[in-house]
Design an enzyme around this catalytic site. Structure first.
Site, PDB file in Angstrom:
ATOM      1  N   SER A  35       0.804  -1.229   0.000  1.00  0.00           N
ATOM      2  CA  SER A  35       0.000   0.000   0.000  1.00  0.00           C
ATOM      3  C   SER A  35       0.831   1.270   0.000  1.00  0.00           C
ATOM      4  O   SER A  35       0.372   2.317  -0.441  1.00  0.00           O
ATOM      5  CB  SER A  35      -0.947   0.002   1.205  1.00  0.00           C
ATOM      6  OG  SER A  35      -0.222  -0.112   2.418  1.00  0.00           O
ATOM      7  N   GLY A  73      -1.630  -4.663   1.277  1.00  0.00           N
ATOM      8  CA  GLY A  73      -1.684  -5.828   2.134  1.00  0.00           C
ATOM      9  C   GLY A  73      -0.807  -6.975   1.679  1.00  0.00           C
ATOM     10  O   GLY A  73      -0.783  -8.030   2.322  1.00  0.00           O
ATOM     11  N   ASN A 102       4.399  -6.196   5.549  1.00  0.00           N
ATOM     12  CA  ASN A 102       3.301  -7.024   6.050  1.00  0.00           C
ATOM     13  C   ASN A 102       3.789  -8.344   6.624  1.00  0.00           C
ATOM     14  O   ASN A 102       3.148  -8.918   7.504  1.00  0.00           O
ATOM     15  CB  ASN A 102       2.274  -7.252   4.939  1.00  0.00           C
ATOM     16  CG  ASN A 102       1.495  -5.984   4.638  1.00  0.00           C
ATOM     17  OD1 ASN A 102       0.841  -5.423   5.503  1.00  0.00           O
ATOM     18  ND2 ASN A 102       1.616  -5.509   3.411  1.00  0.00           N
ATOM     19  N   ASP A 183      -3.808   8.117   9.933  1.00  0.00           N
ATOM     20  CA  ASP A 183      -3.713   6.756  10.466  1.00  0.00           C
ATOM     21  C   ASP A 183      -2.335   6.461  11.048  1.00  0.00           C
ATOM     22  O   ASP A 183      -2.127   5.430  11.682  1.00  0.00           O
ATOM     23  CB  ASP A 183      -4.080   5.720   9.400  1.00  0.00           C
ATOM     24  CG  ASP A 183      -3.151   5.723   8.190  1.00  0.00           C
ATOM     25  OD1 ASP A 183      -2.145   6.463   8.180  1.00  0.00           O
ATOM     26  OD2 ASP A 183      -3.435   4.973   7.241  1.00  0.00           O
ATOM     27  N   HIS A 186       0.586   5.593   6.725  1.00  0.00           N
ATOM     28  CA  HIS A 186       0.990   5.882   5.351  1.00  0.00           C
ATOM     29  C   HIS A 186       1.405   7.343   5.188  1.00  0.00           C
ATOM     30  O   HIS A 186       0.760   8.233   5.755  1.00  0.00           O
ATOM     31  CB  HIS A 186      -0.167   5.595   4.390  1.00  0.00           C
ATOM     32  CG  HIS A 186      -0.670   4.198   4.456  1.00  0.00           C
ATOM     33  ND1 HIS A 186      -1.660   3.805   5.333  1.00  0.00           N
ATOM     34  CD2 HIS A 186      -0.314   3.090   3.778  1.00  0.00           C
ATOM     35  CE1 HIS A 186      -1.893   2.518   5.181  1.00  0.00           C
ATOM     36  NE2 HIS A 186      -1.083   2.052   4.242  1.00  0.00           N
TER      37      HIS A 186
END
Length: 214
Positions: A35, A73, A102, A183, A186
């Site tokens: 991502s 992801g 990830n 968040d 990112h």
């Protein structure tokens, strides 16, 4: 600071960026990531560092098209499964691998992560591509031993396979809230140029400009 690092590795997920097919006559750079490279959370895909790379290459006279085959992801295992088709479809001259975050989030076996990254490099080289490896870090709350082994995995693969390495893609970004999305995971629009700044020194030495026929 600790919270920011924790959030950074939590949620390398979101919208993926589709990859267009590149004509055989145009050399391609394949960006193969998660991502962070897919431009998650940005209003427009071209605001991401990959879109900025496309513009920079054009402005500086490099004859490449950029294919963003990043999937939010994605793990190294998932990337390895997808890579052969992407190589056959796009015939890239350069592959930029941005995977592993990830794996760290899920505490997947580091030996398998290393093997997956190494195999992706090998497949790319056999297909005639040069490779740039982008490293990621995980927060210290995963424990010093795992954290250091995770970091060194990228270094080891780059050294073993003799490919350029960006040690930490989010260097000078991850700890700057003004460069991160709400968040805490990112980079935002302001952080995207810094991502490109981090990638460019490893990428530029292997770029070729078209031969001028004046």
């Amino acid at each position: 600071m600790k919270r920011l690092f924790v959030l950074f590795v939590m949620g390398l997920a979101g919208l993926s960026v589709g990859a267009e097919t590149v004509g055989a006559e145009t050399p391609a750079i394949l960006v193969f990531g998660d991502s962070i490279s897919a431009g998650y959370g940005l209003a427009h895909v071209e605001q991401g560092w990959v879109g900025m790379l496309r513009t920079k290459l054009t402005d500086e006279g490099y004859g490449y098209q950029v294919v963003n085959a990043s999937v939010s992801g994605e793990t190294t295992a998932g990337g390895l499964a997808r890579l052969p088709r992407a190589l056959a479809l796009h015939h890239p001259q350069i592959v930029i691998v941005e995977l592993g975050g990830n794996d760290g989030l899920r505490a997947l076996p580091l030996d398998q992560m290393r093997a997956n990254l190494a195999k992706m490099v090998d497949l790319s080289v056999v297909a005639g591509a040069r490779v740039v490896l982008l490293g990621i870090r995980i927060p210290p709350n995963y424990g010093p031993e795992f954290t250091e082994k995770f970091r060194s995995t990228f270094v080891d693969v780059a050294q073993d396979k003799k490919v350029p390495l960006v040690p930490f893609l989010l260097a000078d970004i991850a700890l700057s809230p003004d460069l991160m999305q709400a968040d805490g995971v990112h980079p935002n629009e302001l952080g995207q140029p810094k991502l490109l700044t981090n990638v460019w020194p490893a990428l530029k030495p292997i770029l070729l400009k078209p031969i001028s026929h004046k």
